[in-house]
Design a protein around this motif. Structure first.
Motif, PDB file in Angstrom:
ATOM      1  N   GLY A   2      51.895  58.122  32.474  1.00  0.00           N
ATOM      2  CA  GLY A   2      51.951  58.227  31.026  1.00  0.00           C
ATOM      3  C   GLY A   2      53.188  57.549  30.469  1.00  0.00           C
ATOM      4  O   GLY A   2      54.056  57.079  31.197  1.00  0.00           O
ATOM      5  N   ASP A   3      53.269  57.535  29.173  1.00  0.00           N
ATOM      6  CA  ASP A   3      54.414  56.917  28.521  1.00  0.00           C
ATOM      7  C   ASP A   3      55.319  57.952  27.896  1.00  0.00           C
ATOM      8  O   ASP A   3      56.083  57.664  26.994  1.00  0.00           O
ATOM      9  CB  ASP A   3      53.949  55.909  27.479  1.00  0.00           C
ATOM     10  N   ARG A   4      55.223  59.187  28.381  1.00  0.00           N
ATOM     11  CA  ARG A   4      56.078  60.257  27.863  1.00  0.00           C
ATOM     12  C   ARG A   4      56.420  61.232  28.977  1.00  0.00           C
ATOM     13  O   ARG A   4      55.825  61.196  30.037  1.00  0.00           O
ATOM     14  CB  ARG A   4      55.406  60.969  26.707  1.00  0.00           C
ATOM     15  N   LEU A   5      57.369  62.086  28.715  1.00  0.00           N
ATOM     16  CA  LEU A   5      57.839  63.071  29.676  1.00  0.00           C
ATOM     17  C   LEU A   5      57.667  64.452  29.064  1.00  0.00           C
ATOM     18  O   LEU A   5      58.038  64.672  27.911  1.00  0.00           O
ATOM     19  CB  LEU A   5      59.325  62.820  29.988  1.00  0.00           C
ATOM     20  N   LYS A   6      57.103  65.370  29.820  1.00  0.00           N
ATOM     21  CA  LYS A   6      56.997  66.745  29.363  1.00  0.00           C
ATOM     22  C   LYS A   6      57.939  67.563  30.237  1.00  0.00           C
ATOM     23  O   LYS A   6      57.737  67.694  31.436  1.00  0.00           O
ATOM     24  CB  LYS A   6      55.557  67.250  29.478  1.00  0.00           C
ATOM     25  N   ARG A   7      58.970  68.083  29.636  1.00  0.00           N
ATOM     26  CA  ARG A   7      60.025  68.789  30.351  1.00  0.00           C
ATOM     27  C   ARG A   7      59.879  70.275  30.083  1.00  0.00           C
ATOM     28  O   ARG A   7      59.802  70.725  28.947  1.00  0.00           O
ATOM     29  CB  ARG A   7      61.377  68.284  29.838  1.00  0.00           C
ATOM     30  N   GLY A   8      59.832  71.059  31.145  1.00  0.00           N
ATOM     31  CA  GLY A   8      59.684  72.502  31.004  1.00  0.00           C
ATOM     32  C   GLY A   8      60.937  73.240  31.423  1.00  0.00           C
ATOM     33  O   GLY A   8      61.691  72.779  32.263  1.00  0.00           O
ATOM     34  N   SER A   9      61.150  74.407  30.828  1.00  0.00           N
ATOM     35  CA  SER A   9      62.274  75.274  31.168  1.00  0.00           C
ATOM     36  C   SER A   9      61.741  76.644  31.553  1.00  0.00           C
ATOM     37  O   SER A   9      61.111  77.319  30.736  1.00  0.00           O
ATOM     38  CB  SER A   9      63.230  75.436  29.986  1.00  0.00           C
ATOM     39  N   ILE A  24      57.149  82.856  28.263  1.00  0.00           N
ATOM     40  CA  ILE A  24      58.078  82.766  29.385  1.00  0.00           C
ATOM     41  C   ILE A  24      58.746  81.390  29.428  1.00  0.00           C
ATOM     42  O   ILE A  24      59.957  81.281  29.415  1.00  0.00           O
ATOM     43  CB  ILE A  24      57.368  83.045  30.722  1.00  0.00           C
ATOM     44  N   SER A  25      57.948  80.356  29.493  1.00  0.00           N
ATOM     45  CA  SER A  25      58.467  78.995  29.614  1.00  0.00           C
ATOM     46  C   SER A  25      58.384  78.259  28.284  1.00  0.00           C
ATOM     47  O   SER A  25      57.633  78.646  27.398  1.00  0.00           O
ATOM     48  CB  SER A  25      57.668  78.217  30.662  1.00  0.00           C
ATOM     49  N   ARG A  26      59.189  77.221  28.169  1.00  0.00           N
ATOM     50  CA  ARG A  26      59.144  76.353  27.000  1.00  0.00           C
ATOM     51  C   ARG A  26      59.024  74.921  27.493  1.00  0.00           C
ATOM     52  O   ARG A  26      59.652  74.538  28.475  1.00  0.00           O
ATOM     53  CB  ARG A  26      60.421  76.475  26.158  1.00  0.00           C
ATOM     54  N   TYR A  27      58.237  74.163  26.803  1.00  0.00           N
ATOM     55  CA  TYR A  27      58.044  72.761  27.141  1.00  0.00           C
ATOM     56  C   TYR A  27      58.346  71.905  25.933  1.00  0.00           C
ATOM     57  O   TYR A  27      58.078  72.301  24.814  1.00  0.00           O
ATOM     58  CB  TYR A  27      56.596  72.504  27.586  1.00  0.00           C
ATOM     59  N   ILE A  28      58.903  70.748  26.213  1.00  0.00           N
ATOM     60  CA  ILE A  28      59.161  69.791  25.152  1.00  0.00           C
ATOM     61  C   ILE A  28      58.636  68.437  25.625  1.00  0.00           C
ATOM     62  O   ILE A  28      58.868  68.041  26.771  1.00  0.00           O
ATOM     63  CB  ILE A  28      60.652  69.721  24.788  1.00  0.00           C
ATOM     64  N   GLU A  29      57.893  67.781  24.780  1.00  0.00           N
ATOM     65  CA  GLU A  29      57.347  66.476  25.117  1.00  0.00           C
ATOM     66  C   GLU A  29      58.248  65.400  24.524  1.00  0.00           C
ATOM     67  O   GLU A  29      58.413  65.314  23.310  1.00  0.00           O
ATOM     68  CB  GLU A  29      55.930  66.328  24.576  1.00  0.00           C
ATOM     69  N   ILE A  30      58.858  64.621  25.400  1.00  0.00           N
ATOM     70  CA  ILE A  30      59.743  63.545  24.979  1.00  0.00           C
ATOM     71  C   ILE A  30      58.914  62.266  24.997  1.00  0.00           C
ATOM     72  O   ILE A  30      58.519  61.784  26.056  1.00  0.00           O
ATOM     73  CB  ILE A  30      60.972  63.449  25.902  1.00  0.00           C
ATOM     74  N   LYS A  31      58.632  61.751  23.814  1.00  0.00           N
ATOM     75  CA  LYS A  31      57.727  60.622  23.667  1.00  0.00           C
ATOM     76  C   LYS A  31      58.419  59.271  23.733  1.00  0.00           C
ATOM     77  O   LYS A  31      57.780  58.260  23.974  1.00  0.00           O
ATOM     78  CB  LYS A  31      56.954  60.739  22.356  1.00  0.00           C
ATOM     79  N   ASN A  32      59.727  59.267  23.490  1.00  0.00           N
ATOM     80  CA  ASN A  32      60.472  58.009  23.569  1.00  0.00           C
ATOM     81  C   ASN A  32      61.946  58.323  23.791  1.00  0.00           C
ATOM     82  O   ASN A  32      62.396  59.444  23.610  1.00  0.00           O
ATOM     83  CB  ASN A  32      60.266  57.149  22.318  1.00  0.00           C
ATOM     84  N   GLY A  48      68.952  74.691  28.297  1.00  0.00           N
ATOM     85  CA  GLY A  48      68.125  74.882  29.489  1.00  0.00           C
ATOM     86  C   GLY A  48      68.899  74.596  30.760  1.00  0.00           C
ATOM     87  O   GLY A  48      68.806  75.338  31.742  1.00  0.00           O
ATOM     88  N   LEU A  49      69.674  73.536  30.764  1.00  0.00           N
ATOM     89  CA  LEU A  49      70.486  73.194  31.928  1.00  0.00           C
ATOM     90  C   LEU A  49      71.552  74.257  32.181  1.00  0.00           C
ATOM     91  O   LEU A  49      71.766  74.687  33.317  1.00  0.00           O
ATOM     92  CB  LEU A  49      71.138  71.822  31.726  1.00  0.00           C
ATOM     93  N   ASP A  50      72.217  74.715  31.135  1.00  0.00           N
ATOM     94  CA  ASP A  50      73.242  75.755  31.280  1.00  0.00           C
ATOM     95  C   ASP A  50      72.639  77.055  31.825  1.00  0.00           C
ATOM     96  O   ASP A  50      73.219  77.702  32.703  1.00  0.00           O
ATOM     97  CB  ASP A  50      73.934  76.025  29.946  1.00  0.00           C
ATOM     98  N   ALA A  51      71.468  77.441  31.323  1.00  0.00           N
ATOM     99  CA  ALA A  51      70.807  78.666  31.791  1.00  0.00           C
ATOM    100  C   ALA A  51      70.421  78.536  33.265  1.00  0.00           C
ATOM    101  O   ALA A  51      70.574  79.494  34.039  1.00  0.00           O
ATOM    102  CB  ALA A  51      69.582  78.957  30.934  1.00  0.00           C
ATOM    103  N   CYS A  52      69.957  77.374  33.648  1.00  0.00           N
ATOM    104  CA  CYS A  52      69.591  77.135  35.050  1.00  0.00           C
ATOM    105  C   CYS A  52      70.818  77.253  35.956  1.00  0.00           C
ATOM    106  O   CYS A  52      70.748  77.879  37.008  1.00  0.00           O
ATOM    107  CB  CYS A  52      68.953  75.760  35.196  1.00  0.00           C
ATOM    108  N   LYS A  53      71.921  76.664  35.541  1.00  0.00           N
ATOM    109  CA  LYS A  53      73.154  76.741  36.330  1.00  0.00           C
ATOM    110  C   LYS A  53      73.590  78.187  36.506  1.00  0.00           C
ATOM    111  O   LYS A  53      74.022  78.588  37.597  1.00  0.00           O
ATOM    112  CB  LYS A  53      74.269  75.942  35.649  1.00  0.00           C
TER     113      LYS A  53
END
Length: 59
Positions: A2-9, A24-32, A48-53
């Motif tokens: 695809g031409d986009r990224l779907k990032r989940g937390s 529970i989870s949140r997703y964001i679709e990065i289209k560009n 999301g990165l801070d919570a994961c750490k």
């Protein structure tokens, strides 16, 4: 491919996301690439990165 990224937390519902609806989870679709510079998206990705750490440090 695809031409986009779907990032989940995992446990993303705990993140400051006024547009999210997941229980529970949140997703964001990065289209560009320009979307990454959006302050709202950058804040969500950083949170999301801070919570994961923090979760990894507890293990």
């Amino acid at each position: 491919m695809g031409d986009r990224l779907k990032r989940g937390s995992y446990k993303g519902a705990e993140l400051p996301d006024p547009q999210g609806t997941g229980k529970i989870s949140r997703y964001i679709e990065i289209k560009n690439e320009a979307m990454i510079s959006n302050p709202v998206i950058r804040t969500l990705l950083t949170a999301g990165l801070d919570a994961c750490k923090k979760r990894v440090q507890k293990i």
